[in-house]
Write a protein that holds these residues in place. Structure first.
Motif, short mmCIF file in Angstrom:
data_model
loop_
_atom_site.label_atom_id
_atom_site.label_comp_id
_atom_site.label_asym_id
_atom_site.label_seq_id
_atom_site.Cartn_x
_atom_site.Cartn_y
_atom_site.Cartn_z
N ARG A 255 103.04 15.98 140.64
CA ARG A 255 103.16 16.54 139.28
C ARG A 255 101.76 16.69 138.68
N GLN A 261 97.07 15.09 128.91
CA GLN A 261 97.75 13.92 129.48
C GLN A 261 96.74 12.97 130.12
N SER A 286 98.71 18.72 123.36
CA SER A 286 100.09 18.38 123.04
C SER A 286 100.18 17.42 121.86
N ARG A 363 102.29 8.88 134.47
CA ARG A 363 102.72 10.28 134.26
C ARG A 363 104.22 10.32 133.98
N GLY A 364 104.98 9.50 134.71
CA GLY A 364 106.44 9.49 134.55
C GLY A 364 106.89 9.00 133.18
N PRO A 367 106.54 11.65 127.58
CA PRO A 367 107.74 12.37 127.13
C PRO A 367 107.87 13.73 127.82
N ALA A 368 109.09 14.08 128.18
CA ALA A 368 109.32 15.37 128.84
C ALA A 368 109.37 16.46 127.78
N LEU A 369 108.39 17.32 127.78
CA LEU A 369 108.33 18.42 126.81
C LEU A 369 108.25 19.73 127.58
N VAL A 370 108.78 20.77 126.98
CA VAL A 370 108.66 22.09 127.63
C VAL A 370 107.56 22.84 126.91
N GLU A 433 105.03 24.46 122.34
CA GLU A 433 105.57 23.26 123.01
C GLU A 433 106.78 22.77 122.21
N LYS A 435 110.82 20.38 122.48
CA LYS A 435 111.53 19.31 123.18
C LYS A 435 112.45 19.87 124.26
N ASP A 436 112.91 21.13 124.10
CA ASP A 436 113.77 21.74 125.11
C ASP A 436 113.57 23.26 125.13
#
Length: 464
Positions: A255, A261, A286, A363-364, A367-370, A433, A435-436
């Motif tokens: 990834r 990040q 971000s 990294r994991g 937060p998962a952002l698109v 950017e 959240k989904d």
């Protein structure tokens, strides 16, 4: 004697052009004369000169040195090496400025110059001033016997030693991809001083860039590194741009760890040592990063994009660490405050060790952002800043949550979007950017709506 530059070559942060078309040896000579004149008028006498691995660099170096010595400035040649090695020379040798001949991450036919004067970035109005001085022939004209001298300084080993000074990191299995840029020889020496297992890709310097382009911010350029990390089951991988001032990284699962990040990982040990410190990132970073810095007890500061602008802001705010989405990472904590991808790599290894988690875990946990990549589209130079101003005025009139630091950065319940004018090209840059995906689509619709109101379409993306 006067000289006229191609106006496209005098950019905001450096001078850059296509060799033989918009940039050549006559320009290099004029840059030497202009910069050397500025050094002498500021009471200085010596300048360090380095160059990257491009095929055109040696001839430009010869011409640049000719210009510098012709106005009475002594030159210390540090030879071929990355931009941060030139910055290191300027910070540690007895010189009054430094110039690196580099095309950075541009295609092979490009080259250019990055400059630093008396430990401060030389950019913006300074670069335009070189153009004016050349047009007017406003250069020092000493007698031949007062021309500058040329000496050499071999600082590569000192520089590599400085990168690992006080190293207290762990032992990891790491992949390194120099992309045939000028970082290769530095990385070969650096890994010999680090514990762990190291696998190197493309460390031979080749200005044709036969394997992939040396720009780690484009995911396609990380394909070889991902394959290496997967095949050898490495902990993580590090990649470098053509002149070694920008870093890219991937975790053990392949990834990508983007610039903001990387900064969020680097900030943790720094803020443990310096609680409340100001950590700076550019407007493209971000929201996750700014939230994370606050969570770690730091003071996040959003600032304008551009390595010279960030360096100035760091000095002003006594900031120990800053970074840009593009992979420029600046450490003033235990270092000199300039952007150095090799030093950032060493600090990233050390950060994982000090935090006590693997890079893959770190990294994991993010937060998962698109988000979109940087979207760039051509706009007429005369309209570029005007469009952003129109957008700002409409948004503010509508009561939107807008940040004007560098263009328009708009916060909504879905996330945020950015529209700014590039300082170096006739393009507008947009990024969003959420959240989904549904939220991202709503943000992109807002960008499109604003552009349409100013008579533009996001459609055609400009290459960069």
């Amino acid at each position: 004697m006067t000289h006229t530059f191609n106006p496209t070559s005098l950019r905001e942060y450096d001078i850059r052009g296509i060799v033989g078309k918009t940039l050549g040896t006559a320009d290099a000579d004029a840059i030497g004369r202009g910069f050397g004149t500025r050094v002498r008028r500021a009471g200085g006498t010596r300048v360090a000169v380095g160059y990257d691995g491009r095929l055109s660099s040696p001839e430009l170096e010869t011409a640049l040195i000719g210009g510098l010595t012709a106005v009475g400035v002594d030159v210390v040649r540090i030879g071929m090496g990355p931009t941060p090695m030139l910055y290191y020379a300027e910070a540690t040798l007895e010189v009054d400025g430094g110039i690196e001949i580099t095309g950075s991450h541009n295609p092979a036919e490009y080259n250019g110059f990055k400059m630093v004067l008396q430990h401060k970035p030389f950019f913006g109005a300074d670069i335009q001033e070189l153009g004016r001085m050349a047009a007017d022939g406003d250069w020092e004209t000493p007698e031949a016997e007062d021309f500058g001298t040329v000496s050499t300084a071999d600082i590569e080993d000192d520089y590599v030693g400085r990168l690992v000074a006080g190293y207290a990191g762990g032992s990891y299995k790491i992949g390194w991809d120099a992309g045939n840029g000028v970082s290769g020889p530095i990385i070969e020496k650096l890994v010999k001083l680090l514990p762990g297992e190291h696998h190197l890709l493309f460390t031979d310097v080749d200005g044709n860039f036969p394997n992939h382009h040396p720009d780690p911010t484009e995911e396609k350029n990380l394909a070889d590194l991902k394959a290496l990390v997967a095949e050898k089951q490495l902990d993580f991988g590090l990649a470098f741009d053509g002149d070694g001032d920008r870093i890219g990284a991937i975790d053990g699962q392949g990834r990508v760890i983007w610039g903001d990040q990387i900064l969020s990982i680097l900030a943790e040990p720094v803020l443990k040592e310096l609680p409340g410190a100001t950590i700076i990132a550019d407007v493209k970073a971000s929201q996750m990063l700014f939230d994370r810095v606050r969570e770690l007890g730091g003071d996040p500061l959003m600032w304008k994009t551009g390595h010279s602008l960030i360096k100035m802001k760091m000095k002003e705010n006594n900031s120990p660490l800053a970074g840009e989405m593009s992979g420029h990472i600046f450490f003033a904590h235990e270092f000199y405050g300039f952007d150095d991808a090799h030093y950032a790599a060493v600090r990233l290894i050390r950060a994982a060790h000090m935090i006590g988690k693997s890079i893959t875990e770190l990294r994991g946990a993010m937060p998962a952002l698109v988000n979109t990549p940087e979207m760039r589209f051509q706009v007429d130079e005369s309209r570029k800043f005007a469009v952003v101003e129109e957008v700002l005025e409409r948004l503010e009139a509508a009561g939107a949550d807008v940040n004007r630091t560098d263009g328009a950065r708009v916060n909504t319940p879905d996330g945020w979007w950015l529209l700014r004018a590039s300082n170096t090209q006739d393009v507008l840059v947009a990024r969003a950017e959420a959240k989904d995906q549904a939220g991202l689509d709503r943000l992109l619709a807002m960008i499109d709506d604003q552009l349409a109101q100013s008579g533009l379409v996001r459609g055609e993306q400009a290459a960069h």
